[in-house]
Scaffold this active site. Structure first.
Site, PDB file in Angstrom:
ATOM      1  N   ASP A  14       0.852  -1.187   0.000  1.00  0.00           N
ATOM      2  CA  ASP A  14       0.000   0.000   0.000  1.00  0.00           C
ATOM      3  C   ASP A  14       0.897   1.248   0.000  1.00  0.00           C
ATOM      4  O   ASP A  14       2.084   1.168   0.321  1.00  0.00           O
ATOM      5  CB  ASP A  14      -0.906  -0.035   1.242  1.00  0.00           C
ATOM      6  CG  ASP A  14      -1.900   1.107   1.266  1.00  0.00           C
ATOM      7  OD1 ASP A  14      -2.573   1.329   0.250  1.00  0.00           O
ATOM      8  OD2 ASP A  14      -1.989   1.789   2.310  1.00  0.00           O
ATOM      9  N   ASP A  16      -0.378   5.185   0.698  1.00  0.00           N
ATOM     10  CA  ASP A  16      -0.723   6.199   1.697  1.00  0.00           C
ATOM     11  C   ASP A  16      -0.640   5.601   3.099  1.00  0.00           C
ATOM     12  O   ASP A  16      -1.283   4.597   3.393  1.00  0.00           O
ATOM     13  CB  ASP A  16      -2.151   6.717   1.456  1.00  0.00           C
ATOM     14  CG  ASP A  16      -2.276   7.453   0.140  1.00  0.00           C
ATOM     15  OD1 ASP A  16      -1.651   8.513  -0.011  1.00  0.00           O
ATOM     16  OD2 ASP A  16      -2.996   6.952  -0.757  1.00  0.00           O
ATOM     17  N   THR A  47      -2.880   0.541  -4.399  1.00  0.00           N
ATOM     18  CA  THR A  47      -3.531   1.525  -3.539  1.00  0.00           C
ATOM     19  C   THR A  47      -5.029   1.611  -3.779  1.00  0.00           C
ATOM     20  O   THR A  47      -5.502   1.522  -4.909  1.00  0.00           O
ATOM     21  CB  THR A  47      -2.900   2.919  -3.742  1.00  0.00           C
ATOM     22  OG1 THR A  47      -3.572   3.854  -2.884  1.00  0.00           O
ATOM     23  CG2 THR A  47      -3.012   3.397  -5.181  1.00  0.00           C
ATOM     24  N   ASN A  48      -5.762   1.822  -2.697  1.00  0.00           N
ATOM     25  CA  ASN A  48      -7.187   2.125  -2.792  1.00  0.00           C
ATOM     26  C   ASN A  48      -7.430   3.560  -3.245  1.00  0.00           C
ATOM     27  O   ASN A  48      -8.537   3.916  -3.622  1.00  0.00           O
ATOM     28  CB  ASN A  48      -7.867   1.918  -1.427  1.00  0.00           C
ATOM     29  CG  ASN A  48      -8.619   0.598  -1.342  1.00  0.00           C
ATOM     30  OD1 ASN A  48      -8.630  -0.183  -2.286  1.00  0.00           O
ATOM     31  ND2 ASN A  48      -9.243   0.351  -0.205  1.00  0.00           N
ATOM     32  N   ASP A 211      -1.455  -0.278   6.057  1.00  0.00           N
ATOM     33  CA  ASP A 211      -1.608   0.404   7.343  1.00  0.00           C
ATOM     34  C   ASP A 211      -3.042   0.372   7.857  1.00  0.00           C
ATOM     35  O   ASP A 211      -3.304   0.873   8.943  1.00  0.00           O
ATOM     36  CB  ASP A 211      -1.141   1.864   7.233  1.00  0.00           C
ATOM     37  CG  ASP A 211      -2.084   2.707   6.382  1.00  0.00           C
ATOM     38  OD1 ASP A 211      -2.418   2.275   5.257  1.00  0.00           O
ATOM     39  OD2 ASP A 211      -2.495   3.797   6.833  1.00  0.00           O
ATOM     40  N   LEU A 213      -6.448  -1.883   8.870  1.00  0.00           N
ATOM     41  CA  LEU A 213      -6.972  -3.213   9.162  1.00  0.00           C
ATOM     42  C   LEU A 213      -8.185  -3.551   8.299  1.00  0.00           C
ATOM     43  O   LEU A 213      -8.291  -4.659   7.769  1.00  0.00           O
ATOM     44  CB  LEU A 213      -7.355  -3.302  10.646  1.00  0.00           C
ATOM     45  CG  LEU A 213      -6.203  -3.291  11.644  1.00  0.00           C
ATOM     46  CD1 LEU A 213      -6.733  -3.066  13.055  1.00  0.00           C
ATOM     47  CD2 LEU A 213      -5.398  -4.582  11.566  1.00  0.00           C
TER      48      LEU A 213
END
Length: 268
Positions: A14, A16, A47-48, A211, A213
């Site tokens: 990931d 950010d 990444t989302n 980062d 959950l």
């Protein structure tokens, strides 16, 4: 069962909260990528955040001293456009909320960006969100357009602290329409599956690093792969202690990850 770190040949990382907060690189960024490459591992940055294009991410990393190729970056905007291209023909009308990442990905797949009579409403992170955009999305969803969210993150880590994320925009639209969005990004497994395919990795030798959950780590579990939580983003030790979502590993951040990569290169 916790494996020796040399087992993990493929890393899905990931960005950010892991690599940076906003425009501020986190400690150990350059060294981390040097360690990944020198230890013989492959990686995809997944990444989302749908706000930026792949080229913009390549440029951002370059400004921070890290050179990556386009094929080493995968965003929820790309995954969303790819998913929709399997559901609808080129030329299908779509109303899009989001930054360059969303609009570019949809246009690249041949969709027509429009404001009315659309078949889909696609909503991603938009730093210029307005009442008018929310109103247009609401009207289209209430008229029958399929409501699609690139990602459900309700918060977003920046150099100014933890702020609003795309999930909060989705929540507003859901409240106004009584329609739940179809989510493409993490914690759905699609991004991880696409990343594994790029690396020719498999469930047994791929590790997801993130980062959050409820997206990164839960998404890894849904994809059937192991996970590493770093505490440099939105998740604190207190949040982790009270959560039912359990990562395979937990580390404070990239400096600690570097030492794992350097001292435990890939086992051949």
């Amino acid at each position: 069962l916790e494996r020796n770190f040399s087992h993990w040949r493929n890393l899905i990382i990931d960005m950010d909260g892991v690599l940076w907060h906003g425009e501020t690189a986190l400690s150990g960024l350059v060294e981390c990528f040097e360690a990944i490459r020198s230890s013989g591992r492959r990686f995809v940055l997944t990444t989302n955040n749908s706000n930026h294009t792949v080229s913009q991410y390549v440029g951002k990393l370059s400004r921070m001293g890290v050179e990556v190729s386009r094929k080493e970056i995968l965003t929820s905007a790309l995954a969303t456009a790819g998913y929709l291209s399997k559901q609808a023909a080129a030329g299908t009308r779509v109303y899009a909320i989001g930054g360059d990442g969303v609009h570019h990905a949809l246009k690249e797949q041949g969709f027509s960006i429009a404001e009315s009579n659309v078949d889909y409403v696609v909503v991603g992170m938009d730093r210029e969100i307005s009442w008018q955009k929310l109103e247009t999305a609401t009207q289209n969803i209430r008229s029958g357009a399929v409501f699609v969210g690139t990602n459900p993150d309700v918060t977003f880590p920046s150099e100014h602290g933890i702020g609003i994320g795309n999930g909060a925009i989705l929540a507003a639209l859901q409240a106004a329409t009584d329609v739940s969005p179809l989510i493409v990004g993490k914690p759905q497994p699609m991004l991880y599956q696409l990343a594994m395919a790029r690396m020719k990795g498999d469930l047994d030798n791929t590790l997801a690093i993130g980062d959050r959950l409820d997206t990164d780590i839960l998404g890894a579990q849904q994809a059937g792969i192991s996970s590493l939580l770093v505490l440099s983003g939105v998740t604190s030790k207190e949040i982790l202690a009270s959560s039912d979502i359990r990562p395979t590993y937990v580390l404070p951040g990239m400096p600690e990850l570097n030492s794992k990569l350097l001292t435990q290169p890939v086992r051949v």
